[in-house]
Motif scaffolding. Structure first.
Motif, PDB file in Angstrom:
ATOM      1  N   ASN A  55      28.777  51.889  20.918  1.00 56.97           N
ATOM      2  CA  ASN A  55      27.946  51.692  22.104  1.00 56.97           C
ATOM      3  C   ASN A  55      27.460  50.248  22.124  1.00 56.97           C
ATOM      4  O   ASN A  55      27.315  49.600  21.088  1.00 56.97           O
ATOM      5  CB  ASN A  55      26.788  52.696  22.167  1.00 56.97           C
ATOM      6  N   ARG A  57      24.724  47.387  24.029  1.00 60.48           N
ATOM      7  CA  ARG A  57      23.490  47.164  24.790  1.00 60.48           C
ATOM      8  C   ARG A  57      23.389  45.679  25.098  1.00 60.48           C
ATOM      9  O   ARG A  57      23.807  44.837  24.296  1.00 60.48           O
ATOM     10  CB  ARG A  57      22.263  47.606  23.993  1.00 60.48           C
ATOM     11  N   ASN A  66      18.134  47.530  31.360  1.00 57.62           N
ATOM     12  CA  ASN A  66      18.435  48.922  31.673  1.00 57.62           C
ATOM     13  C   ASN A  66      19.560  48.938  32.712  1.00 57.62           C
ATOM     14  O   ASN A  66      19.366  48.566  33.864  1.00 57.62           O
ATOM     15  CB  ASN A  66      17.181  49.623  32.209  1.00 57.62           C
ATOM     16  N   LEU A  67      20.746  49.363  32.287  1.00 65.07           N
ATOM     17  CA  LEU A  67      21.908  49.345  33.174  1.00 65.07           C
ATOM     18  C   LEU A  67      21.772  50.335  34.319  1.00 65.07           C
ATOM     19  O   LEU A  67      22.310  50.120  35.406  1.00 65.07           O
ATOM     20  CB  LEU A  67      23.184  49.628  32.388  1.00 65.07           C
ATOM     21  N   ASN A  68      21.049  51.433  34.118  1.00 71.00           N
ATOM     22  CA  ASN A  68      20.884  52.425  35.171  1.00 71.00           C
ATOM     23  C   ASN A  68      19.977  51.907  36.286  1.00 71.00           C
ATOM     24  O   ASN A  68      20.146  52.275  37.442  1.00 71.00           O
ATOM     25  CB  ASN A  68      20.309  53.724  34.595  1.00 71.00           C
ATOM     26  N   ALA A  69      19.006  51.061  35.949  1.00 66.56           N
ATOM     27  CA  ALA A  69      18.058  50.562  36.947  1.00 66.56           C
ATOM     28  C   ALA A  69      18.542  49.283  37.617  1.00 66.56           C
ATOM     29  O   ALA A  69      18.058  48.920  38.689  1.00 66.56           O
ATOM     30  CB  ALA A  69      16.700  50.313  36.299  1.00 66.56           C
ATOM     31  N   SER A  70      19.482  48.582  37.003  1.00 69.86           N
ATOM     32  CA  SER A  70      19.926  47.299  37.537  1.00 69.86           C
ATOM     33  C   SER A  70      21.182  47.470  38.383  1.00 69.86           C
ATOM     34  O   SER A  70      22.152  48.092  37.959  1.00 69.86           O
ATOM     35  CB  SER A  70      20.212  46.331  36.380  1.00 69.86           C
ATOM     36  N   THR A  71      21.167  46.897  39.572  1.00 65.23           N
ATOM     37  CA  THR A  71      22.350  46.947  40.437  1.00 65.23           C
ATOM     38  C   THR A  71      23.234  45.724  40.237  1.00 65.23           C
ATOM     39  O   THR A  71      24.387  45.728  40.639  1.00 65.23           O
ATOM     40  CB  THR A  71      21.924  47.013  41.918  1.00 65.23           C
ATOM     41  N   ARG A  74      26.734  45.475  35.297  1.00 63.22           N
ATOM     42  CA  ARG A  74      27.536  46.661  35.012  1.00 63.22           C
ATOM     43  C   ARG A  74      28.395  46.402  33.774  1.00 63.22           C
ATOM     44  O   ARG A  74      28.731  45.256  33.461  1.00 63.22           O
ATOM     45  CB  ARG A  74      28.376  47.062  36.208  1.00 63.22           C
ATOM     46  N   GLU A  75      28.730  47.480  33.088  1.00 66.35           N
ATOM     47  CA  GLU A  75      29.526  47.400  31.866  1.00 66.35           C
ATOM     48  C   GLU A  75      30.996  47.547  32.228  1.00 66.35           C
ATOM     49  O   GLU A  75      31.362  48.381  33.051  1.00 66.35           O
ATOM     50  CB  GLU A  75      29.089  48.498  30.900  1.00 66.35           C
TER      51      GLU A  75
END
Length: 183
Positions: A55, A57, A66-71, A74-75
């Motif tokens: 994994n 980060r 925080n990848l979920n909160a940032s538009t 992206r990974e």
């Protein structure tokens, strides 16, 4: 006198554990510099790791993104390598990014970091923090060395003074006991 020696022993033990292992040391990071034009996208690579379960980060200036909160982040995984894509960078995107990769399976758990200094063209491209951090770390070692030298000299001086006092007291005791037995 014994308090001084106890302090020296404790200081020696502390200094023997003062440097963390290589995998955790911030000086072990690979630092890359990237220059990007404002408004463009940039790919921040992660360290290459081998394992079945890994994994990654992303941190900006030691704060996890925080990848979920940032538009805008992206990974991206491609051919066994991982990177993070920053979309539409601007002046606030400037900073030190750190991609932390961790192999969780197979054991043992391994961690590796890759640091990237991201500079936005036309905005503050003369960033000199990497040199000052290096000089601060070197200066910190010299401070510890000088403290140890001063403490060693102090303990030697105190030991010599104590020995001189002990010898002079022994002589005076022997002289007094010789005079008393003579009478």
């Amino acid at each position: 006198m014994s308090v001084c020696w106890v302090f020296m022993i404790l200081l020696g033990c502390r200094l023997s554990h003062a440097s963390p292992s290589e995998s955790l040391s911030p000086c072990n990071y690979q630092l890359k510099t990237m220059h990007v034009l404002a408004g463009h996208n940039v790919s921040l690579p992660c360290p290459k790791l081998k394992g079945e379960l890994m994994n990654f980060r992303l941190f900006k200036d030691d704060e996890e993104i925080n990848l979920n909160a940032s538009t805008s982040v992206r990974e991206l995984k491609h051919n066994g390598s991982t990177s993070f894509i920053l979309s539409g960078v601007n002046a606030s995107s400037r900073g030190i990014y750190r991609c932390e990769g961790r192999v969780t399976f197979p054991p043992p758990s391994l961690k590796n970091n890759l640091m990237i200094l991201l500079l936005i063209e036309g905005h503050q491209c003369n960033y000199s923090e990497t040199k000052t951090v290096e000089h601060q770390v070197v200066g910190l070692h010299w401070i510890w060395i000088s403290v140890i030298v001063v403490l060693c000299i102090y303990s030697i001086v105190i030991t010599v003074i104590a020995l001189v006092n002990h010898v002079s007291m022994q002589r005076s005791f022997l002289m007094n006991s010789w005079i008393i037995t003579d009478i």
